[in-house]
Write a protein that holds these residues in place. Structure first.
Motif, PDB file in Angstrom:
ATOM      1  N   LYS A   1     -49.860  -8.381  39.847  1.00  0.00           N
ATOM      2  CA  LYS A   1     -48.471  -7.940  39.774  1.00  0.00           C
ATOM      3  C   LYS A   1     -47.589  -9.045  40.320  1.00  0.00           C
ATOM      4  O   LYS A   1     -47.807  -9.527  41.439  1.00  0.00           O
TER       5      LYS A   1
ATOM      6  N   SER B   1     -62.573  -6.055  34.647  1.00  0.00           N
ATOM      7  CA  SER B   1     -61.126  -6.235  34.580  1.00  0.00           C
ATOM      8  C   SER B   1     -60.571  -6.693  35.918  1.00  0.00           C
ATOM      9  O   SER B   1     -61.190  -6.512  36.970  1.00  0.00           O
TER      10      SER B   1
ATOM     11  N   GLN C   1     -56.302  -7.049  42.214  1.00  0.00           N
ATOM     12  CA  GLN C   1     -56.526  -8.490  42.252  1.00  0.00           C
ATOM     13  C   GLN C   1     -57.963  -8.873  42.603  1.00  0.00           C
ATOM     14  O   GLN C   1     -58.218  -9.857  43.259  1.00  0.00           O
TER      15      GLN C   1
ATOM     16  N   ARG D   1     -56.445  -7.070  37.776  1.00  0.00           N
ATOM     17  CA  ARG D   1     -55.018  -6.817  37.606  1.00  0.00           C
ATOM     18  C   ARG D   1     -54.207  -7.652  38.593  1.00  0.00           C
ATOM     19  O   ARG D   1     -54.637  -7.931  39.702  1.00  0.00           O
TER      20      ARG D   1
ATOM     21  N   GLU E   1     -59.275  -8.377  30.774  1.00  0.00           N
ATOM     22  CA  GLU E   1     -60.417  -7.503  30.514  1.00  0.00           C
ATOM     23  C   GLU E   1     -61.422  -8.213  29.629  1.00  0.00           C
ATOM     24  O   GLU E   1     -61.037  -8.996  28.747  1.00  0.00           O
TER      25      GLU E   1
ATOM     26  N   VAL F   1     -46.921  -6.271  35.441  1.00  0.00           N
ATOM     27  CA  VAL F   1     -48.321  -6.037  35.773  1.00  0.00           C
ATOM     28  C   VAL F   1     -49.160  -6.695  34.682  1.00  0.00           C
ATOM     29  O   VAL F   1     -48.956  -6.440  33.493  1.00  0.00           O
TER      30      VAL F   1
ATOM     31  N   PRO G   1     -50.647   0.094  32.781  1.00  0.00           N
ATOM     32  CA  PRO G   1     -51.846  -0.734  32.790  1.00  0.00           C
ATOM     33  C   PRO G   1     -53.122   0.062  32.969  1.00  0.00           C
ATOM     34  O   PRO G   1     -54.185  -0.410  32.661  1.00  0.00           O
ATOM     35  N   GLU G   2     -53.046   1.274  33.483  1.00  0.00           N
ATOM     36  CA  GLU G   2     -54.220   2.128  33.615  1.00  0.00           C
ATOM     37  C   GLU G   2     -53.874   3.478  33.008  1.00  0.00           C
ATOM     38  O   GLU G   2     -53.380   4.372  33.692  1.00  0.00           O
TER      39      GLU G   2
ATOM     40  N   LYS H   1     -59.654 -15.145  35.598  1.00  0.00           N
ATOM     41  CA  LYS H   1     -58.899 -14.694  36.767  1.00  0.00           C
ATOM     42  C   LYS H   1     -58.521 -15.879  37.653  1.00  0.00           C
ATOM     43  O   LYS H   1     -57.389 -15.972  38.145  1.00  0.00           O
TER      44      LYS H   1
ATOM     45  N   ARG I   1     -53.036  -7.820  33.120  1.00  0.00           N
ATOM     46  CA  ARG I   1     -54.428  -7.376  33.158  1.00  0.00           C
ATOM     47  C   ARG I   1     -55.307  -8.284  32.319  1.00  0.00           C
ATOM     48  O   ARG I   1     -54.943  -8.663  31.201  1.00  0.00           O
TER      49      ARG I   1
END
Length: 843
Positions: A419, A415, A238, A417, A463, A459, A118-119, A474, A461
């Protein structure tokens, strides 16, 4: 040291010195290959530095250039070529300087990020979190390694520095004044006529001490002022962050015309290019179809026009992609839109971004790609740097040596993230997909990564370039991933003790999961069930769960074990109880004292209690061993593990049992494994917790809980803001009177005795004595110290400098210090001072 000497230490004056003088700056022309001034040059021609390969016998070598020893390495190979970085170097491979982005095979290989990461190329979690206004560094076992508060930092702003100043030169400048400051604590913003620097140090006295030193050095052009020291942000987990930027610019492209004698062949070739089967230099191109020539005498009347062809494509490269049987009769290539080297453009853009702050990672724009624009990505360490770079560089022209006018576009990317377990994602993915079209309409992109196995994790994401759109996406994703709490028609939690253990009732719960295609997660800490999956299926499950909880007559009973009873239980007694009562029995080896849990009727409890008191051994033998990896039994409850998780020390837990013991109270200073009858005691690594816990939300709750317990264990080090429900912390300063003004609620507190409002200029002991002496003593003390109370909230204040307009630290009221009248705005206060008192200062 004089003020003037301080200034010169940053930028040496370039005045001539006689040959052979002591210390001289190196001559840049000599380093590049020759200096026309020879011995008359005021700068150093050191033979230990860069020396050209030509000998003095060459007529083209300027006077003063010394020959290079045959066996000496050319130190210029360690210096980047100035012309290459600008866009081109005419010497090519013969250049003695370094071409950092190029190797023998041409441009450096493009770093392609792993699609499962993810990164891409990012750093691992540094385990720094922002909690209660503090920056907390966690270690393995949830140990608190370091805690930094805003009051621990101070900062200064240095202006009127030389234009070529850098963090290194500013660090050297401060070292000359007696202050050792690391380069990473210094930031020099780019593009300033009069160079400035911001210095932030974890030392509350730093700014004051530097200003005192400068106050004793009059006459310098350099200015220093103390400023607020902002705290760096913690983890990005998060929360919406903005550390990434997307960079794009126009590729070097051209148009190619393929002329054919046969329309049939032209149509076949055009179809292959349109489908992407044929590429030029590895890049897909666009085809505008087959056209016929209007000229009657044209021997090649059918033309296929290709656009977005790489700018460096040759006739041979075009013909190479087409089979011999379909070769065109003639290939005509247009001029490229612009000519430049992609590796150079990447290097220049990356270098420019680095001027705004340190980069965590950088992803080159590939030389071969699709579309008209080259696209690169970067991630900054600090959020402010990304935003500043996006504003400053959007529209910047890349300074290519070739003269091509290539404009850079930069977008700041917001962004977030998440999980979650693969089980939860598998049943919520369809629900998430229903929201993706609305997210895409707002240019918010959703990407899942790392989904592996039923016990793995996903995970996720989000963006986008629009912060508000990402925040809304989100919130909707969080709502889905939070699941639905199982409540009955009256709004009460649906729960029975049998849900907490792997009993017969729990098996029925698992069957319900499989039948409806949902996931039911047991929250033993709060005695709740959480449902994940399609809303209609979860609603259907609520009816069955409510009925199941109503039918179950079980009650949770606990039997605390003495040391002999615990030994008996480990040597087979617990297994004997399981033979007697079945899955109504569970162990809890994490509690103090150790416990046996009975989930059943009062009759079951009395039978278990009598068995434990008599310490009867089971009839079967030999006694089975404690749980092991092979047995798949949970380390804590000694029953078959539900959704098992495996620690690095090879001990198995139920996912819910592991979560429960992680949040156990009182909180241990170090989180350790309870395997092997609580004798393992291995410290649980932080990196393993991300896989052992069901979601990042629970992990972040665990980190917060651990730090909260740490603060409670150290009341002489940390205290919370006295305002109810305010989470801010401050550092205790023993019996020293300091004032903490909460950045959240603005309440003032003494950091020594914790008195509301603080008491500047008075020791804690003196303040306490004044309070004990009554109101008259207090008022006399205030009058002597020049302390006054706010007319609205009563907060005590002291004015030490500045004009007679003051602002209350408690209620933020604007006050006239001369007469005590209060105002809502500063303008009204200033107007009052001018009209009533003749000015804002008292002379």
């Amino acid at each position: 040291m004089t003020r003037g000497e301080t200034y010169l230490s940053l930028r040496p004056a370039a005045k001539k010195q006689p040959a052979g003088a002591g210390h001289k700056a190196p001559c840049i022309f000599f380093a590049r290959g020759g200096c026309k001034k020879g011995e008359a040059c005021p700068f150093s021609h050191s033979t230990s530095g860069p020396i050209p390969e030509k000998t003095t016998g060459d007529k083209n070598v300027p006077q003063g250039v010394l020959p290079k020893p045959a066996d000496a390495p050319d130190s210029r190979s360690q210096i980047p070529c100035h012309f290459y970085l600008k866009g081109s170097c005419l010497k090519g491979t013969a250049c003695p300087f370094s071409h950092p982005s190029r190797n023998q095979n041409g441009p450096a290989a493009v770093e392609v990020p792993d699609a499962s990461d993810p990164e891409p190329a990012g750093k691992p979690d540094n385990w720094i979190r922002e909690i209660g206004g503090a920056l907390v560094q966690f270690g393995d076992g949830l140990a608190i390694v370091k805690t930094s508060l805003p009051s621990d930092f101070s900062a200064i702003h240095i202006s009127m520095l030389p234009p070529d100043s850098s963090p290194l030169s500013v660090s050297g400048f401060l070292a000359g004044l007696g202050f050792q400051v690391a380069e990473e604590c210094i930031r020099v913003p780019p593009g300033k006529t009069h160079c400035a620097a911001s210095v932030r140090v974890e030392d509350p006295t730093f700014a004051k001490r530097v200003c005192e030193v400068f106050g004793k050095l009059p006459g310098s052009q350099i200015k220093v002022a103390a400023t607020n020291a902002p705290m760096t942000r913690g983890s990005s987990l998060q929360r919406v962050e903005c550390k990434k930027v997307h960079c794009s610019w126009h590729r070097s492209l051209k148009t190619v015309w393929l002329n054919f004698k046969s329309k049939e062949i032209a149509t076949k070739v055009e179809a292959k290019f349109s489908a992407g089967s044929y590429t030029i230099c590895g890049q897909k191109v666009k085809s505008s179809g087959v056209t016929g020539s209007r000229k009657l005498n044209n021997p090649q009347p059918w033309t296929v026009t290709l656009t977005e062809v790489p700018g460096d494509a040759t006739t041979m490269a075009v013909e190479k992609t087409i089979p011999n049987a379909l070769q065109p009769a003639h290939v005509e290539i247009g001029k490229p839109s612009q000519v430049y080297d992609m590796a150079t453009a990447n290097a220049l853009v990356k270098s420019k971004l680095a001027e705004f702050g340190s980069l965590d990672w950088w992803e080159d724009a590939p030389k071969v790609g699709t579309g008209k624009r080259a696209k690169a990505k970067a991630r900054f360490q600090d959020e402010g740097d990304a935003s500043e770079a996006a504003v400053a560089l959007d529209g910047w022209t890349i300074p290519l040596r070739s003269g091509a006018k290539v404009q850079l576009n930069v977008q700041a990317i917001y962004s977030a993230r998440f999980k979650v377990t693969a089980r939860v994602f598998s049943v919520t993915e369809a629900v998430i997909d229903t929201l993706r079209p609305s997210w895409l309409a707002k240019h918010v992109f959703f990407t899942p990564y790392k989904v592996s196995g039923p016990n793995g994790h996903a995970v996720l994401r989000l963006e986008g370039v629009d912060k508000d759109a990402v925040i809304k996406a989100k919130a909707s994703l969080e709502e889905i991933l939070a699941g639905q709490t199982a409540v009955d028609a009256q709004g009460k939690d649906i729960w029975t003790p049998s849900f907490a253990v792997n009993s017969t009732v729990f098996k029925r719960l698992k069957n319900l999961e499989e039948t409806l295609g949902i996931v039911i997660v047991r929250n033993k800490r709060h005695s709740r069930l959480h449902l994940f999956g399609p809303p209609d299926k979860c609603k259907e499950a609520l009816l069955s769960l409510a009925e199941l909880a109503t039918e179950d007559p079980s009650t949770l009973h606990t039997i605390a074990l003495t040391a002999p009873q615990f030994e008996w239980a480990c040597l087979g007694g617990f297994r004997g109880l399981m033979q007697l009562l079945g899955q109504k029995v569970n162990f809890d080896i994490t509690s103090t004292p150790k416990q046996i849990l009975i989930t059943g009727t009062d009759t079951d409890y009395r039978l278990a209690l009598a068995t434990v008191a008599a310490r009867k051994q089971p009839t079967s033998s030999p006694n089975p061993p404690p749980p092991t990896e092979e047995s798949q039994d949970c380390t804590i409850c000694w029953t078959p593990a539900d959704n098992p998780v495996l620690t690095p020390c090879a001990h198995i837990y139920c996912a819910s049992c592991f979560e429960s013991f992680s949040f156990a109270s009182p909180r241990p200073a170090i989180l350790r494994c309870h395997g092997a009858l609580d004798t393992c005691r291995a410290v649980l690594p932080l990196s393993a917790l991300t896989d052992l816990l069901p979601s990042l939300t629970i992990l972040e709750d665990l980190l917060t809980s651990s730090f909260t317990a740490h603060v409670r264990r150290h009341p002489n080090v940390f205290r919370s803001c006295p305002t109810p429900d305010c989470p801010q912390l401050y550092r205790v300063t023993a019996d020293v009177a300091g004032v903490f003004t909460c950045p959240s609620c603005l309440a003032a507190t003494c950091t020594g005795c914790h008195a509301a409002g603080g008491h500047r200029g008075v020791s804690c002991a003196g303040w306490k004595a004044a309070l004990e002496g009554g109101g008259e003593v207090m008022e006399k003390l205030k009058k002597e110290l020049g302390v006054r109370d706010c007319g609205r909230c009563g907060t005590s204040m002291e004015k030490t400098e500045g004009c007679d307009h003051v602002v209350c630290g408690g209620c933020r009221t604007h006050i006239c210090w001369r007469c005590g009248e209060t105002f809502k705005t500063p303008e009204a206060c200033y107007r009052h001072l001018t009209e009533r008192h003749g000015g804002i200062f008292r002379y």
